[in-house]
Design a protein around this motif. Structure first.
Motif, PDB file in Angstrom:
ATOM      1  N   GLY A  79      35.564 -17.911 -40.759  1.00 40.40           N
ATOM      2  CA  GLY A  79      34.307 -17.596 -41.421  1.00 40.40           C
ATOM      3  C   GLY A  79      33.464 -16.694 -40.551  1.00 40.40           C
ATOM      4  O   GLY A  79      33.903 -15.627 -40.123  1.00 40.40           O
ATOM      5  N   ARG A  80      32.257 -17.131 -40.248  1.00 44.07           N
ATOM      6  CA  ARG A  80      31.372 -16.341 -39.387  1.00 44.07           C
ATOM      7  C   ARG A  80      31.493 -16.731 -37.925  1.00 44.07           C
ATOM      8  O   ARG A  80      30.822 -16.154 -37.071  1.00 44.07           O
ATOM      9  N   THR A  81      32.336 -17.707 -37.645  1.00 44.64           N
ATOM     10  CA  THR A  81      32.496 -18.187 -36.272  1.00 44.64           C
ATOM     11  C   THR A  81      33.672 -17.494 -35.604  1.00 44.64           C
ATOM     12  O   THR A  81      34.766 -17.422 -36.160  1.00 44.64           O
ATOM     13  N   VAL A  82      33.442 -16.970 -34.416  1.00 46.48           N
ATOM     14  CA  VAL A  82      34.499 -16.338 -33.625  1.00 46.48           C
ATOM     15  C   VAL A  82      34.627 -17.096 -32.310  1.00 46.48           C
ATOM     16  O   VAL A  82      33.644 -17.252 -31.572  1.00 46.48           O
ATOM     17  N   ARG A  83      35.820 -17.579 -32.027  1.00 44.72           N
ATOM     18  CA  ARG A  83      36.054 -18.335 -30.797  1.00 44.72           C
ATOM     19  C   ARG A  83      37.074 -17.607 -29.944  1.00 44.72           C
ATOM     20  O   ARG A  83      38.148 -17.241 -30.423  1.00 44.72           O
ATOM     21  N   THR A  84      36.725 -17.385 -28.690  1.00 47.98           N
ATOM     22  CA  THR A  84      37.609 -16.699 -27.753  1.00 47.98           C
ATOM     23  C   THR A  84      38.019 -17.647 -26.638  1.00 47.98           C
ATOM     24  O   THR A  84      37.168 -18.258 -25.993  1.00 47.98           O
ATOM     25  N   THR A  85      39.335 -17.772 -26.442  1.00 48.62           N
ATOM     26  CA  THR A  85      39.871 -18.577 -25.346  1.00 48.62           C
ATOM     27  C   THR A  85      40.458 -17.627 -24.310  1.00 48.62           C
ATOM     28  O   THR A  85      41.250 -16.745 -24.647  1.00 48.62           O
ATOM     29  N   TYR A  86      40.058 -17.809 -23.056  1.00 50.15           N
ATOM     30  CA  TYR A  86      40.480 -16.908 -21.985  1.00 50.15           C
ATOM     31  C   TYR A  86      41.591 -17.559 -21.150  1.00 50.15           C
ATOM     32  O   TYR A  86      41.486 -18.732 -20.775  1.00 50.15           O
ATOM     33  N   TYR A  87      42.620 -16.780 -20.879  1.00 48.94           N
ATOM     34  CA  TYR A  87      43.719 -17.230 -20.027  1.00 48.94           C
ATOM     35  C   TYR A  87      43.832 -16.268 -18.856  1.00 48.94           C
ATOM     36  O   TYR A  87      43.810 -15.041 -19.036  1.00 48.94           O
ATOM     37  N   ARG A  88      43.971 -16.816 -17.647  1.00 47.33           N
ATOM     38  CA  ARG A  88      44.145 -15.983 -16.455  1.00 47.33           C
ATOM     39  C   ARG A  88      45.512 -16.281 -15.847  1.00 47.33           C
ATOM     40  O   ARG A  88      45.897 -17.462 -15.712  1.00 47.33           O
ATOM     41  N   TYR A  89      46.236 -15.262 -15.460  1.00 43.76           N
ATOM     42  CA  TYR A  89      47.585 -15.418 -14.942  1.00 43.76           C
ATOM     43  C   TYR A  89      47.796 -14.576 -13.685  1.00 43.76           C
ATOM     44  O   TYR A  89      47.086 -13.602 -13.434  1.00 43.76           O
ATOM     45  N   ALA A  90      48.835 -14.958 -12.945  1.00 45.62           N
ATOM     46  CA  ALA A  90      49.436 -14.077 -11.950  1.00 45.62           C
ATOM     47  C   ALA A  90      50.868 -13.848 -12.405  1.00 45.62           C
ATOM     48  O   ALA A  90      51.568 -14.797 -12.772  1.00 45.62           O
ATOM     49  N   ALA A  91      51.286 -12.612 -12.438  1.00 41.71           N
ATOM     50  CA  ALA A  91      52.656 -12.281 -12.841  1.00 41.71           C
ATOM     51  C   ALA A  91      53.389 -11.692 -11.642  1.00 41.71           C
ATOM     52  O   ALA A  91      52.944 -10.708 -11.057  1.00 41.71           O
ATOM     53  N   ALA A  92      54.490 -12.331 -11.271  1.00 43.83           N
ATOM     54  CA  ALA A  92      55.335 -11.827 -10.181  1.00 43.83           C
ATOM     55  C   ALA A  92      56.646 -11.369 -10.793  1.00 43.83           C
ATOM     56  O   ALA A  92      57.163 -12.003 -11.727  1.00 43.83           O
ATOM     57  N   PHE A  93      57.200 -10.287 -10.279  1.00 38.85           N
ATOM     58  CA  PHE A  93      58.433  -9.774 -10.885  1.00 38.85           C
ATOM     59  C   PHE A  93      59.321  -9.119  -9.832  1.00 38.85           C
ATOM     60  O   PHE A  93      58.860  -8.503  -8.873  1.00 38.85           O
ATOM     61  N   LYS A  94      60.620  -9.312 -10.053  1.00 35.69           N
ATOM     62  CA  LYS A  94      61.633  -8.729  -9.180  1.00 35.69           C
ATOM     63  C   LYS A  94      62.938  -8.670  -9.951  1.00 35.69           C
ATOM     64  O   LYS A  94      63.282  -9.615 -10.672  1.00 35.69           O
ATOM     65  N   ALA A  95      63.647  -7.568  -9.800  1.00 34.46           N
ATOM     66  CA  ALA A  95      64.918  -7.370 -10.517  1.00 34.46           C
ATOM     67  C   ALA A  95      64.663  -7.537 -12.011  1.00 34.46           C
ATOM     68  O   ALA A  95      63.878  -6.798 -12.587  1.00 34.46           O
ATOM     69  N   GLU A  96      65.267  -8.564 -12.657  1.00 38.80           N
ATOM     70  CA  GLU A  96      65.062  -8.795 -14.091  1.00 38.80           C
ATOM     71  C   GLU A  96      64.356 -10.119 -14.365  1.00 38.80           C
ATOM     72  O   GLU A  96      64.383 -10.630 -15.484  1.00 38.80           O
ATOM     73  N   THR A  97      63.683 -10.675 -13.361  1.00 37.03           N
ATOM     74  CA  THR A  97      63.027 -11.972 -13.519  1.00 37.03           C
ATOM     75  C   THR A  97      61.516 -11.822 -13.426  1.00 37.03           C
ATOM     76  O   THR A  97      60.988 -11.130 -12.554  1.00 37.03           O
ATOM     77  N   LEU A  98      60.826 -12.515 -14.336  1.00 39.82           N
ATOM     78  CA  LEU A  98      59.371 -12.510 -14.382  1.00 39.82           C
ATOM     79  C   LEU A  98      58.871 -13.950 -14.225  1.00 39.82           C
ATOM     80  O   LEU A  98      59.284 -14.847 -14.956  1.00 39.82           O
ATOM     81  N   TRP A  99      57.993 -14.159 -13.245  1.00 38.55           N
ATOM     82  CA  TRP A  99      57.329 -15.446 -13.067  1.00 38.55           C
ATOM     83  C   TRP A  99      55.874 -15.279 -13.509  1.00 38.55           C
ATOM     84  O   TRP A  99      55.185 -14.373 -13.049  1.00 38.55           O
ATOM     85  N   VAL A 100      55.408 -16.161 -14.384  1.00 41.32           N
ATOM     86  CA  VAL A 100      54.018 -16.093 -14.844  1.00 41.32           C
ATOM     87  C   VAL A 100      53.335 -17.413 -14.507  1.00 41.32           C
ATOM     88  O   VAL A 100      53.718 -18.473 -15.011  1.00 41.32           O
ATOM     89  N   PHE A 101      52.323 -17.342 -13.636  1.00 43.09           N
ATOM     90  CA  PHE A 101      51.615 -18.517 -13.157  1.00 43.09           C
ATOM     91  C   PHE A 101      50.240 -18.615 -13.815  1.00 43.09           C
ATOM     92  O   PHE A 101      49.459 -17.655 -13.736  1.00 43.09           O
ATOM     93  N   PRO A 102      49.912 -19.732 -14.451  1.00 46.10           N
ATOM     94  CA  PRO A 102      48.524 -19.916 -14.904  1.00 46.10           C
ATOM     95  C   PRO A 102      47.609 -20.096 -13.698  1.00 46.10           C
ATOM     96  O   PRO A 102      48.004 -20.725 -12.710  1.00 46.10           O
ATOM     97  N   LEU A 103      46.432 -19.516 -13.771  1.00 51.43           N
ATOM     98  CA  LEU A 103      45.499 -19.561 -12.639  1.00 51.43           C
ATOM     99  C   LEU A 103      44.244 -20.357 -12.970  1.00 51.43           C
ATOM    100  O   LEU A 103      43.717 -20.262 -14.084  1.00 51.43           O
ATOM    101  N   GLN A 104      43.775 -21.109 -12.001  1.00 54.83           N
ATOM    102  CA  GLN A 104      42.457 -21.727 -12.044  1.00 54.83           C
ATOM    103  C   GLN A 104      41.584 -20.982 -11.039  1.00 54.83           C
ATOM    104  O   GLN A 104      41.906 -20.921  -9.853  1.00 54.83           O
ATOM    105  N   ILE A 105      40.481 -20.419 -11.535  1.00 57.96           N
ATOM    106  CA  ILE A 105      39.637 -19.577 -10.688  1.00 57.96           C
ATOM    107  C   ILE A 105      38.212 -20.101 -10.705  1.00 57.96           C
ATOM    108  O   ILE A 105      37.613 -20.280 -11.775  1.00 57.96           O
TER     109      ILE A 105
END
Length: 283
Positions: A79-105
């Motif tokens: 309706g007229r309500t808009v809710r935004t949820t924020y996610y913060r990550y660190a992404a590490a990558f090497k070769a063909e592997t991706l690590w995604v860490f959720p962050l608390q800041i």
């Protein structure tokens, strides 16, 4: 000077003060604050905090992986309500592997802690979609959407070359032009490999989407049938919308006919009740 003139002068002073404050706030946020945040980002302190929080959680043979700061904003409208949820990550990558860490800041100290990562490689991925935004040939933003082999979304990432403190939910000041470009060089070939390994994934995703449409169709139709007991005209309209969703879902590849049959039956019963209501009960 009469009282009318005094009120006019007071009003002019208040109006002038309002515009001075408003313009000052705009200048501060657009120029002074952004300049200060960019200077903080250039120091590398916040990026260092992110990398330090993650580095010790990587496997011993991947300590040299590239690490970037990422985030995602999930915007939901009702309706007229808009809710935004924020996610913060660190992404590490090497070769063909991706690590995604959720962050608390911590929004004040920027103290950063990392949680357990998603470990994503071609054998776990069914679809990777990448959108690249550049300026003058330099990568400014990489938007990534990752799904498993069943077509279900795992997560979404935005990797920006420039991240400046914009709210308490996104407090970091990070410049990572080189890391952002490196992420693009990693994720684009990975997306191509995953696409080649999963040629039928688009059809699976399409059917899942159609199935979701079918569920919505059933919900609308059943709701219309029940609600039509009290408001027959409204019930028929709701059932009609449900039937349209069911037909559209079937056209997109929704397996089975459950949604279509249920919506059709609800539509027929609602129309029958509408006729009965106005020809018998309403007389």
């Amino acid at each position: 000077m009469n009282s009318s003139g005094s009120y006019t002068m007071a009003g002019n002073i208040v109006s002038m003060l309002f515009w001075v404050v408003a313009i000052g706030a705009i200048v501060y946020n657009l120029f002074i604050k952004k300049s200060k945040n960019r200077a903080k980002a250039a120091s590398g302190e916040d990026l260092g905090r992110v990398q330090q929080a993650v580095r010790g959680l990587l496997p011993p043979d991947s300590q040299d992986a590239t690490i970037v700061y990422a985030h995602w904003e999930d915007v939901q409208s009702s309706g007229r309500t808009v809710r935004t949820t924020y996610y913060r990550y660190a992404a590490a990558f090497k070769a063909e592997t991706l690590w995604v860490f959720p962050l608390q800041i911590d929004k004040k100290t920027h103290d950063t802690r990392a949680g357990s990562p998603w470990v994503l490689a071609p054998d776990k991925l069914g679809k990777v979609m990448v959108t690249i935004k550049d300026q003058g040939g330099a990568v400014q933003r990489v938007e990534t959407w990752l799904a498993d082999k069943q077509g279900d979304v795992i997560l979404k990432l935005y990797v920006n070359a420039e991240n400046l403190n914009s709210s308490k939910y996104l407090p970091m000041n990070i410049l990572q032009e080189d890391e952002c470009a490196a992420f693009e060089r990693f994720i684009s070939p990975l997306a191509q490999k995953v696409a080649a390994d999963n040629p039928g994934i688009d059809e699976i995703i399409s059917k899942k989407s159609a199935g979701g449409t079918g569920g919505l169709a059933v919900g609308l139709s059943v709701g219309g049938l029940l609600g039509g007991i009290f408001a027959p005209s409204f019930g028929v309209i709701l059932c009609l919308v449900g039937l349209i969703f069911a037909i559209n879902g079937k056209r997109k590849g929704n397996p089975g006919n459950k949604a279509l049959i249920t919506s059709g039956v609800c539509m027929a019963l609602s129309v029958a009740y509408l006729i009965f209501y106005y020809t018998v009960l309403f007389v």
